[in-house]
Enzyme design. Structure first.
Site: not given
Ligand code: AOF
Ligand code: ZN
Length: 357
Positions: A47, A165, A195, A288, A290, A296
């Protein structure tokens, strides 16, 4: 909103453990004014980027954002304050943010400032986009992607790149791409011994995944390719309570990190390892093989996403099949690709209690 989701995906492998987020600012008539997305961990939020590009044109406009705007001071100031200050009239949010510091507070803050807020446009897509982030936040463990390759007679091949592979070079390239955007690549010690895989991403992607070996008895040989490359590319060996301390010391001296689980039961130890990876903020874990490790994880209801390759080859009896599962989960197919003549099915494992898109 569809464009905002597309923009958000550009952050894949770069923003974790934060969510991928995209934003589009449009005029009341629907013309695009500015775009933004979260580009890398710690960088400006989606934003904020869009608002900076829009400048004064944001006044009276509509912001479309794939995740509820944040209202907390984290690594960046709250987006809700920037949205209000810019004079945005209406905000369309795809889906709420489960992060405890936000969790509805972002929407409430916008409404309290007199902004019209709508929630739920393309919410299924937005929830899927942020499913690994949501799993980490709500369950404290990484999103688990199980990858395997089988022959036409249902025999499992080795991890990508090894001698056994069997899939096409195009399939191999897709696996390396996946390795390059996840936080961890996990195999069982049986696979590591049989492997001798390297498990690195070649070419390298946006992140360097820790290579993890489930090795209850600490029997991974020092001569294994994983151990020999441990100083250049991280290796975590997950051992059990009875592992020999001399073997542990030798692995550590060779540059591996050893994590010792206290649980005697391998299933419980695996759950506890996932919680440890969650504490380290691992968002995506690629498994990846086995057969025993995949079995599990499936038995514990711990697989979220599958990438199943089938090669047009018949192995005729050599190699394991997936083990018998008491309660096999349904799979929701997301896409079917044909890399180099193979079949690749990507899908979600259903019946997740929480965090499931
Ligand atoms: C993001 N990118 O565009 C939006 C987020 O660690 P900060 O301050 O960058 O905040 C992370 C938190 O902000 C993230 O866990 C989420 O809840 C909110 N929104 N985070 O990294 C973004 N809009
Ligand atoms: Zn934000």
């Amino acid at each position: 909103m569809r464009r905002a989701l597309e923009l958000a995906r550009r952050g894949q492998g770069r923003v974790e453990p934060n969510p991928m987020v995209g934003a589009v600012i449009a005029s009341p008539a629907g013309e695009v004014i500015a775009e933004g997305w979260h580009e890398h961990f710690g960088g400006p939020h989606a934003e904020a980027g869009a608002l900076v590009r829009a400048g004064t044109a944001a006044r009276g406009a509509t912001l479309h954002v794939t995740l509820e705007p944040c209202c907390h001071h984290g690594k960046t100031p709250p987006c809700t304050a920037a949205i209000v200050a810019a004079g945005i009239a209406r905000v369309v949010v795809a889906v709420g943010d489960p992060f405890p510091a936000v969790a509805g507070g972002g929407i409430a803050a916008l409404q309290a400032a007199g902004i019209q807020v709508e929630v739920g446009l393309l919410d299924v897509e937005a929830r899927r986009l942020t499913a690994p982030f949501r799993t980490l936040v709500t369950q404290g463990r990484p999103w688990v992607i199980a990858k395997w390759a089988t022959s036409l007679d249902g025999r499992l091949a080795a991890p990508a790149g090894g001698d056994r592979w069997i899939s096409s070079p195009e399939s191999l390239a897709l696996v390396h791409e996946l390795r390059g955007r996840v936080d961890g690549v996990l195999v069982g010690v049986g696979t590591a011994v049989a492997d001798d895989p390297l498990l690195t991403a070649r070419p390298e992607g946006p992140r360097r995944a820790t290579r993890i070996v489930l090795d209850g008895g600490a029997r991974l040989p020092l001569a294994a390719a994983l151990v020999r490359s441990a100083r250049a590319w991280p290796v975590l060996v997950a051992v059990g309570p009875d592992a020999d301390s001399g073997r542990i010391a030798a692995l550590e001296a060779a540059g591996c990190e050893v994590w010792r689980g206290i649980e005697a039961d391998p299933h419980e130890r695996l759950t506890s390892l996932l919680a440890e990876l969650g504490r380290r903020r691992f968002t995506n874990l690629l498994v990846e093989g086995g057969a025993a490790v995949l079995g599990s994880l499936f038995a514990g209801g711990l697989v979220d996403e599958i990438h199943a390759f089938t090669a047009a080859k018949i192995l005729g009896g050599s190699g394991d099949a997936l083990p018998t599962l008491p309660d096999p989960p349904p799979v929701e197919v997301e896409e079917i690709l044909h890399p180099g003549g193979d079949i690749l099915i990507r899908g979600l494992v259903r019946r997740r209690p929480e965090g499931r898109p």
